[in-house]
Design a protein around this motif. Structure first.
Motif, PDB file in Angstrom:
ATOM      1  N   ALA A  22    -110.994 -77.215   6.237  1.00  0.00           N
ATOM      2  CA  ALA A  22    -112.356 -77.583   6.651  1.00  0.00           C
ATOM      3  C   ALA A  22    -113.361 -76.995   5.664  1.00  0.00           C
ATOM      4  CB  ALA A  22    -112.640 -77.062   8.050  1.00  0.00           C
ATOM      5  N   ARG A  23    -114.238 -77.837   5.173  1.00  0.00           N
ATOM      6  CA  ARG A  23    -115.300 -77.417   4.267  1.00  0.00           C
ATOM      7  C   ARG A  23    -116.637 -77.735   4.927  1.00  0.00           C
ATOM      8  NH1 ARG A  23    -113.402 -79.507  -1.773  1.00  0.00           N
ATOM      9  NH2 ARG A  23    -111.547 -78.138  -1.957  1.00  0.00           N
ATOM     10  N   PRO A  24    -117.206 -76.755   5.611  1.00  0.00           N
ATOM     11  CA  PRO A  24    -118.486 -77.021   6.282  1.00  0.00           C
ATOM     12  C   PRO A  24    -119.543 -77.457   5.273  1.00  0.00           C
ATOM     13  CG  PRO A  24    -117.508 -74.948   7.013  1.00  0.00           C
ATOM     14  CD  PRO A  24    -116.727 -75.394   5.816  1.00  0.00           C
ATOM     15  N   PRO A  25    -120.463 -78.289   5.674  1.00  0.00           N
ATOM     16  CA  PRO A  25    -120.641 -78.667   7.085  1.00  0.00           C
ATOM     17  C   PRO A  25    -119.968 -79.955   7.508  1.00  0.00           C
ATOM     18  CG  PRO A  25    -122.584 -79.267   5.840  1.00  0.00           C
ATOM     19  CD  PRO A  25    -121.659 -78.624   4.857  1.00  0.00           C
ATOM     20  N   HIS A  26    -119.509 -80.840   6.538  1.00  0.00           N
ATOM     21  CA  HIS A  26    -119.100 -82.183   6.978  1.00  0.00           C
ATOM     22  C   HIS A  26    -117.826 -82.695   6.300  1.00  0.00           C
ATOM     23  CE1 HIS A  26    -122.989 -82.404   8.914  1.00  0.00           C
ATOM     24  NE2 HIS A  26    -123.612 -82.246   7.760  1.00  0.00           N
ATOM     25  N   GLU A  27    -117.070 -81.848   5.591  1.00  0.00           N
ATOM     26  CA  GLU A  27    -115.936 -82.368   4.817  1.00  0.00           C
ATOM     27  C   GLU A  27    -114.623 -81.833   5.368  1.00  0.00           C
ATOM     28  OE1 GLU A  27    -114.406 -82.757   0.155  1.00  0.00           O
ATOM     29  OE2 GLU A  27    -116.114 -81.470   0.701  1.00  0.00           O
ATOM     30  N   LEU A  28    -113.645 -82.740   5.469  1.00  0.00           N
ATOM     31  CA  LEU A  28    -112.283 -82.396   5.875  1.00  0.00           C
ATOM     32  C   LEU A  28    -111.347 -82.734   4.716  1.00  0.00           C
ATOM     33  CD1 LEU A  28    -110.209 -81.512   8.037  1.00  0.00           C
ATOM     34  CD2 LEU A  28    -110.090 -83.907   8.753  1.00  0.00           C
ATOM     35  N   VAL A  29    -110.631 -81.742   4.210  1.00  0.00           N
ATOM     36  CA  VAL A  29    -109.734 -81.909   3.064  1.00  0.00           C
ATOM     37  C   VAL A  29    -108.295 -81.945   3.570  1.00  0.00           C
ATOM     38  CG1 VAL A  29    -108.959 -80.954   0.867  1.00  0.00           C
ATOM     39  CG2 VAL A  29    -111.366 -80.738   1.552  1.00  0.00           C
ATOM     40  N   VAL A  30    -107.534 -82.952   3.137  1.00  0.00           N
ATOM     41  CA  VAL A  30    -106.124 -83.099   3.494  1.00  0.00           C
ATOM     42  C   VAL A  30    -105.303 -82.940   2.218  1.00  0.00           C
ATOM     43  CG1 VAL A  30    -104.378 -84.568   4.559  1.00  0.00           C
ATOM     44  CG2 VAL A  30    -106.747 -84.668   5.362  1.00  0.00           C
ATOM     45  N   ALA A  72     -96.436 -91.971   9.419  1.00  0.00           N
ATOM     46  CA  ALA A  72     -96.226 -93.351   8.954  1.00  0.00           C
ATOM     47  C   ALA A  72     -96.073 -93.447   7.448  1.00  0.00           C
ATOM     48  CB  ALA A  72     -97.390 -94.227   9.426  1.00  0.00           C
ATOM     49  N   PHE A  73     -96.298 -92.363   6.729  1.00  0.00           N
ATOM     50  CA  PHE A  73     -96.131 -92.346   5.268  1.00  0.00           C
ATOM     51  C   PHE A  73     -94.898 -91.502   4.933  1.00  0.00           C
ATOM     52  CE2 PHE A  73    -100.596 -92.965   6.153  1.00  0.00           C
ATOM     53  CZ  PHE A  73    -100.957 -94.003   5.313  1.00  0.00           C
ATOM     54  N   PRO A  74     -93.736 -92.128   4.688  1.00  0.00           N
ATOM     55  CA  PRO A  74     -92.501 -91.373   4.438  1.00  0.00           C
ATOM     56  C   PRO A  74     -92.570 -90.520   3.180  1.00  0.00           C
ATOM     57  CG  PRO A  74     -92.019 -93.669   4.973  1.00  0.00           C
ATOM     58  CD  PRO A  74     -93.482 -93.577   4.737  1.00  0.00           C
ATOM     59  N   LEU A  75     -93.396 -90.883   2.218  1.00  0.00           N
ATOM     60  CA  LEU A  75     -93.453 -90.110   0.977  1.00  0.00           C
ATOM     61  C   LEU A  75     -94.113 -88.737   1.163  1.00  0.00           C
ATOM     62  CD1 LEU A  75     -94.290 -92.730  -1.805  1.00  0.00           C
ATOM     63  CD2 LEU A  75     -92.249 -91.299  -1.612  1.00  0.00           C
ATOM     64  N   ILE A  76     -94.801 -88.545   2.272  1.00  0.00           N
ATOM     65  CA  ILE A  76     -95.465 -87.256   2.494  1.00  0.00           C
ATOM     66  C   ILE A  76     -94.438 -86.266   3.041  1.00  0.00           C
ATOM     67  CG2 ILE A  76     -97.255 -86.054   3.797  1.00  0.00           C
ATOM     68  CD1 ILE A  76     -98.878 -88.588   3.805  1.00  0.00           C
ATOM     69  N   GLU A  77     -94.204 -85.207   2.279  1.00  0.00           N
ATOM     70  CA  GLU A  77     -93.246 -84.172   2.699  1.00  0.00           C
ATOM     71  C   GLU A  77     -93.936 -83.113   3.570  1.00  0.00           C
ATOM     72  OE1 GLU A  77     -89.885 -81.188   0.720  1.00  0.00           O
ATOM     73  OE2 GLU A  77     -91.236 -82.377  -0.538  1.00  0.00           O
ATOM     74  N   THR A  78     -95.035 -82.588   3.106  1.00  0.00           N
ATOM     75  CA  THR A  78     -95.819 -81.610   3.869  1.00  0.00           C
ATOM     76  C   THR A  78     -97.302 -81.902   3.655  1.00  0.00           C
ATOM     77  OG1 THR A  78     -95.830 -80.007   2.046  1.00  0.00           O
ATOM     78  CG2 THR A  78     -94.051 -79.809   3.681  1.00  0.00           C
ATOM     79  N   TYR A  79     -98.112 -81.329   4.540  1.00  0.00           N
ATOM     80  CA  TYR A  79     -99.563 -81.503   4.412  1.00  0.00           C
ATOM     81  C   TYR A  79    -100.246 -80.262   4.987  1.00  0.00           C
ATOM     82  CZ  TYR A  79     -99.898 -82.471   9.396  1.00  0.00           C
ATOM     83  OH  TYR A  79     -99.845 -82.371  10.750  1.00  0.00           O
ATOM     84  N   ALA A  80    -101.496 -80.077   4.600  1.00  0.00           N
ATOM     85  CA  ALA A  80    -102.311 -78.968   5.106  1.00  0.00           C
ATOM     86  C   ALA A  80    -103.753 -79.447   5.228  1.00  0.00           C
ATOM     87  CB  ALA A  80    -102.228 -77.751   4.177  1.00  0.00           C
ATOM     88  N   LEU A  81    -104.437 -78.944   6.261  1.00  0.00           N
ATOM     89  CA  LEU A  81    -105.820 -79.314   6.509  1.00  0.00           C
ATOM     90  C   LEU A  81    -106.749 -78.171   6.122  1.00  0.00           C
ATOM     91  CD1 LEU A  81    -105.475 -80.990  10.026  1.00  0.00           C
ATOM     92  CD2 LEU A  81    -105.391 -82.069   7.781  1.00  0.00           C
TER      93      LEU A  81
END
Length: 337
Positions: free
Chosen positions: A197-205, A186-195
């Motif tokens: 995981a930073r345990p124990p509780h953080e998700l980085v996009v 839904a965000f056309p400006l986003i060309e690519t992305y990567a996920l």
């Protein structure tokens, strides 16, 4: 009825009987016959009435060191009736034999069993550690509690984080990537992305935004596009500071692909001065610098990095205010007018 004939007698017996029956002879005749009898005795050996073989005594054998014990055992077994040895005694003897055999086997395999125990213990420890780690990773102990967006410049970080809020509480290994992709589309400006995981509780996009190259005039207004021709936004009036693209064939043509590659290769300070881009073929890309109306004849998109470096050096030596055009179509021979 005839009487049975008597059995034949031995010569010795017959001779003895004859001597008894014969009358006694004078001593002269006996003396004369004595030598003959001696000769006859020499010729025929005298046989006893009851002949027997000589008995030779055998030497007693030397007893072995455990002869006494063996004799005692033999005496014991001789004194024991075979009926007294029952199933229980046989079973006890067999069990004692098996026990002794097992003891010998354990004595000779103690090193092997120790090595096997060490290996099994290590394998069990690794397995328990892996199972414990997996169990903890897929449990709520590692649920997502924070979403961090990195790389957003034109987009609002809060908007992206709110769109991905459905992943909150989900264990990090169970984060649904397809659901995240559906939200980021839904965000056309986003060309690519990567996920990440930073345990124990953080998700980085981590996102990479599309780079707008200019505006294309359409029936709906002015559409902002990137180098791939993806429409980012549409406005009724042109946005200030954004070049207007005049491309023959539209965004699906080779001319547009060459113009987009040229715009992406420009340094930031030169790109900010560009107010218009024209191209009818992939080999005649031309840039227009606002304020001075100076043109930059770029040519094709080949060697764009080298052309950008030569153009920046030439503009530093000859500012656009005193120049009508820069021709960098051949970067080894720049023409300034």
């Amino acid at each position: 009825m005839r009487r049975p004939s008597p059995l034949p007698q031995s010569p010795v017996a017959s001779r003895g009987a004859a001597e008894k029956a014969a009358p006694a002879r004078p001593s002269r005749l006996a003396d004369a016959a004595a030598p003959r009898a001696t000769e006859r005795e020499r010729e025929e050996p005298t046989l006893d009435e009851n002949p027997t073989a000589p008995v030779i005594p055998l030497a007693s054998p030397t007893p072995l060191p455990d002869a006494k014990a063996a004799s005692d055992d033999a005496t014991t077994w001789e004194g024991t009736d075979a009926a007294d040895v029952g199933f229980r005694e046989v079973f006890k003897a067999a069990r004692a034999r098996r026990k002794a055999l097992r003891a010998e086997i354990r004595r000779f395999t103690v090193r092997q069993r120790r090595r096997r125990a060490v290996l099994l213990g290590a394998a069990a420890s690794v397995l328990l550690l892996a199972l414990g780690t997996l169990g903890a990773a897929y449990s709520p102990l590692f649920g997502v509690e924070k979403i961090t967006v990195v790389g957003a410049q034109q987009l609002a970080v809060a908007d992206i984080a709110d769109a991905l809020s459905g992943q909150l509480g989900t264990p990090l290994p169970l984060v649904d990537e397809s659901a995240i992709k559906a939200e980021l589309v839904a965000f056309p400006l986003i060309e690519t992305y990567a996920l990440e995981a930073r345990p124990p509780h953080e998700l980085v996009v981590r996102i990479v935004e599309r780079t707008p190259v200019g505006l294309i005039e359409t029936r709906a207004g002015y559409t902002l596009v990137d180098a791939a021709g993806v429409a980012l936004s549409t406005t009724a009036t042109p946005s200030p500071g954004t070049p207007l693209l005049t491309i023959t064939g539209g965004v699906d043509s080779e001319a547009f692909a060459a113009a987009g590659q040229v715009m992406r290769s420009l340094p930031e300070e030169i790109r900010a001065q560009v107010t218009g881009v024209t191209a009818s073929t992939p080999d005649d890309v031309t840039l227009e610098l606002g304020g001075t109306n100076t043109q930059v004849v770029w040519g094709s998109a080949e060697e764009s990095a080298k052309k950008a470096y030569v153009l920046r050096a030439t503009m530093a030596a000859r500012p656009p205010a005193d120049v009508f055009s820069y021709d960098v179509s051949s970067p080894d021979a720049v023409v300034v007018r």
